[in-house]
Design an enzyme around this catalytic site. Structure first.
Site, mmCIF file in Angstrom:
data_model
loop_
_atom_site.group_PDB
_atom_site.id
_atom_site.type_symbol
_atom_site.label_atom_id
_atom_site.label_comp_id
_atom_site.label_asym_id
_atom_site.label_seq_id
_atom_site.Cartn_x
_atom_site.Cartn_y
_atom_site.Cartn_z
ATOM 1 N N PRO A 29 40.092 29.096 45.906
ATOM 2 C CG PRO A 29 37.902 28.513 45.642
ATOM 3 C CD PRO A 29 38.853 28.964 46.655
ATOM 4 C CD GLU A 30 43.333 34.807 44.236
ATOM 5 O OE1 GLU A 30 43.346 35.716 43.390
ATOM 6 O OE2 GLU A 30 44.232 34.636 45.064
ATOM 7 N NE ARG A 60 36.400 54.608 46.525
ATOM 8 C CZ ARG A 60 35.976 53.356 46.665
ATOM 9 N NH1 ARG A 60 36.606 52.533 47.449
ATOM 10 N NH2 ARG A 60 34.912 52.938 46.035
#
Length: 270
Positions: free
Chosen positions: A2-3, A151
């Site tokens: 599941p996402e 980042r």
DNA sequence: CTAAGGACCTGTCGGC
DNA sequence: TGCCGACAGGTCCTTA
């Protein structure tokens, strides 16, 4: 399995069967999930009427007077509504039996899922540091640009970080980056503001479309209503390494990022 | 602080 | 047919 779209599909499938009904009994056959199911969970739920079935990120929150059961499906978890007393198979770890003659059954072969308790007016520590919902206005271009600034992490790894935005798992991270035309390996801080703006749009589109389609069924995922998801037909890159790009015909490549399979088109994604 | 890797657990699949 | 390693939808935790 599941996402976010699969969790939302599950939530929507089970909610009508739960809300407004009373919990008769909680049957725990296997308490050892990712964390042990709290020993007092049955006491917290039994006899209470379910007020709502909500979702935060990939957590399903089943609320009653006094608090909410937090349910996470991990990698292999699923929930179904069945007649109370249906025979339990090997990985059917928990039944939430209702006074309606139905029950919610949690099945999870790998046991990476979790079933925990969050008292009313408290925020469970697992929910405390979650980023915004991807489909909310809070998740916007400006926000993502701030997240990415400076980042060096690969952009794909970054959008899968639930502290920055919840619900984007491996399938939809791959798909959203394909749609946005961004190389998943690119350092987050080196993606232009304009392309991050595009990425936000693509993440929202992919997730919304997958929810419409009932999620992605890879092996045997079914929503709470027992139906499979139909989004698999719309996948452009996930699971298609070595096949041809739907857009330009190049051969799709596969690399590993943060030990997750990453598929992209070397020609469309830069 | 960021980034990278291991850990948790079971089932399935491909290769030999 | 059988065995073994690699891999699978997640994400916390430790280490550098």
């Amino acid at each position: 399995m599941p996402e976010l779209p699969e969790v939302e599909t599950s939530r929507a499938g089970i909610a009508p069967h739960l809300v407004g009904h009373r919990v008769a009994r909680l049957v725990i056959r296997q308490p050892q999930l990712r964390w042990p199911i709290p020993a007092n969970l049955a006491l917290c739920l039994e006899g209470k009427v379910i007020r709502s079935v909500a979702r935060r990120g990939k957590y399903i929150l089943i609320s009653v007077e006094g608090g909410a059961a937090l349910l996470h499906l991990g990698m292999s978890g699923s929930v179904r509504i069945l007649p109370a007393g249906a025979p339990a198979a090997k990985h059917d770890h928990v039944d939430l039996v209702l006074d309606t003659g139905s029950m919610l059954r949690l099945t999870d072969p790998r046991r990476f899922g979790a079933l925990l308790w969050q008292p009313e007016n408290e925020l469970h520590s697992l929910l405390a540091s979650l980023g915004p919902e991807p489909l909310s206005d809070e998740f916007n271009a400006e926000y993502l640009q701030t997240c990415c600034k400076g980042r060096k992490t690969a952009i794909k790894t970054l959008i899968m970080n639930s502290q920055l935005v919840v619900g984007v798992g491996n399938i939809y991270a791959n798909e959203a980056l394909f749609q946005a035309g961004i190389d998943p390996r690119r350092a987050a801080g080196r993606v232009s503001a304009q392309r991050l703006e595009q990425l936000v749009i693509c993440i929202k589109q992919v997730l919304a479309r997958a929810i419409e389609q009932g999620g992605t069924t890879l092996r045997d995922f079914v929503g709470g209503d027992g139906k499979p998801g139909y989004f698999k037909q719309e996948l452009h890159v996930y699971g298609r390494a070595g096949e041809l790009c739907h857009s330009c015909g190049s051969i799709l490549k596969e690399v590993r990022l943060g030990q997750r399979s990453t598929v992209y088109c070397p020609s469309c994604q830069r």
